[in-house]
Scaffold this active site. Structure first.
Site, mmCIF file in Angstrom:
data_model
loop_
_atom_site.group_PDB
_atom_site.id
_atom_site.type_symbol
_atom_site.label_atom_id
_atom_site.label_comp_id
_atom_site.label_asym_id
_atom_site.label_seq_id
_atom_site.Cartn_x
_atom_site.Cartn_y
_atom_site.Cartn_z
ATOM 1 N N ILE A 157 0.827 -1.200 0.000
ATOM 2 C CA ILE A 157 0.000 0.000 0.000
ATOM 3 C C ILE A 157 0.864 1.254 0.000
ATOM 4 C CG2 ILE A 157 -1.641 1.344 1.376
ATOM 5 C CD1 ILE A 157 -2.924 -1.333 2.213
ATOM 6 N N SER A 178 -6.849 -0.532 10.378
ATOM 7 C CA SER A 178 -7.175 -1.789 9.712
ATOM 8 C C SER A 178 -8.625 -2.121 10.003
ATOM 9 C CB SER A 178 -6.283 -2.927 10.226
ATOM 10 O OG SER A 178 -6.779 -4.191 9.801
ATOM 11 N N TYR A 202 -2.515 -7.415 17.087
ATOM 12 C CA TYR A 202 -2.492 -6.539 15.911
ATOM 13 C C TYR A 202 -3.685 -5.587 15.918
ATOM 14 C CZ TYR A 202 -2.810 -5.144 10.991
ATOM 15 O OH TYR A 202 -2.915 -4.420 9.824
ATOM 16 N N LYS A 245 -3.956 -1.313 16.078
ATOM 17 C CA LYS A 245 -4.612 -0.490 15.062
ATOM 18 C C LYS A 245 -5.783 0.300 15.636
ATOM 19 C CE LYS A 245 -2.107 -1.557 11.445
ATOM 20 N NZ LYS A 245 -1.361 -0.544 10.678
ATOM 21 N N TYR A 276 -6.680 -15.324 8.315
ATOM 22 C CA TYR A 276 -7.940 -14.627 8.570
ATOM 23 C C TYR A 276 -9.137 -15.576 8.548
ATOM 24 C CZ TYR A 276 -5.786 -10.010 8.283
ATOM 25 O OH TYR A 276 -5.021 -8.905 8.537
#
Length: 261
Positions: free
Chosen positions: A23, A146, A159, A163, A204
């Site tokens: 990104i 995120s 994580y 975020k 995921y």
């Protein structure tokens, strides 16, 4: 891209952390395409950063690559100072550097916590701190959250927390920076076709579906647009928040997740 879009960042200078791939690289490309000069921060992939600078230069853009590990605030400060020295000003900070982490609660260590928060949270906070003295009224800051900050995934607690903290920072800093005429927002990407996604995409999936469903199948039923985003599509969101088109938007997190549900 319209001629008006091409000129949105004419004469502007941006710093993009984590800009050598994924990104971040797409954001650097988009800003240069729209007229900005860009300092690309990278942690270790010098070859990729140099190749991107050469690519942008070949297209008539202005860019420089600067090694900087955002886990070290002093290196981030040096990146900002180099951008100002190289191009004479700073108008945009796009904070794209980040690291992934998946593991069950019982396996998380204090070292894991320190490593993830050092990059994803502390790194972004001090990038803002170093950038603000160089940003005048009209300055723009775009941090990276995120979709995981607002959607649960197994083993993603550390994580996601790093975020979610970014979204809180953006909300609270908007009041402080608004007095200076600086807008600060965040992008919360969903699944994006990057190296990080290729390395971690399977994590995921629900663990009960291991061996029964792959990521492409999950995308068909879990995302309205039924695919991963392209980095360039996510970069368009950063460019919007960094531009005058978002002049009255601050303190908010924009989700770009393809309609994840």
């Amino acid at each position: 891209m319209s001629s008006a879009q091409k000129a949105r960042f004419e004469g502007k200078v941006a710093v993009v952390t984590g800009g050598s791939r994924g990104i971040g690289a797409a954001v650097a490309r988009r800003l240069v395409q729209e007229g900005a000069a860009v300092a690309i921060g990278y942690r270790g992939n010098q070859e990729a950063a140099a190749a991107l600078v050469a690519e942008l230069g070949d297209g008539g853009g202005r860019a420089v690559a600067v090694q900087a590990d955002v886990a070290d605030p002093e290196q981030t400060g040096a990146l900002i100072e180099r951008a100002v020295a190289e191009f004479g000003r700073l108008d945009v900070l796009a904070s794209c550097a980040g690291i992934e982490h998946f593991d069950a609660l019982e396996n998380i260590t204090s070292a894991d916590f320190d490593r993830v928060f050092a990059v994803n949270t502390r790194g972004q906070l001090f990038a803002v701190q170093h950038a603000v003295p160089h940003l005048g009224a009209g300055g723009r800051i775009v941090l990276t959250s995120s979709v995981s900050a607002s959607k649960a995934f197994f083993g993603h607690t550390l994580y996601a927390a790093s975020k979610a903290a970014v979204e809180s920072m953006v909300l609270n800093l908007s009041a402080e920076l608004g007095r200076k005429g600086i807008a600060i927002n965040a992008i919360a990407p969903g699944g994006t076709a990057t190296d990080m996604a290729r390395e971690n995409g399977a994590s995921y999936l629900h663990p009960d579906l291991a061996g029964k469903q792959d990521l492409s199948e999950w995308l068909q039923v879990g995302v309205a647009l039924r695919r991963l985003a392209e980095p360039s599509e996510v970069a368009a969101g950063y460019a919007f928040l960094a531009s005058a088109d978002a002049a009255y938007m601050t303190g908010r997190t924009l989700q770009l997740d393809g309609g994840m549900f």
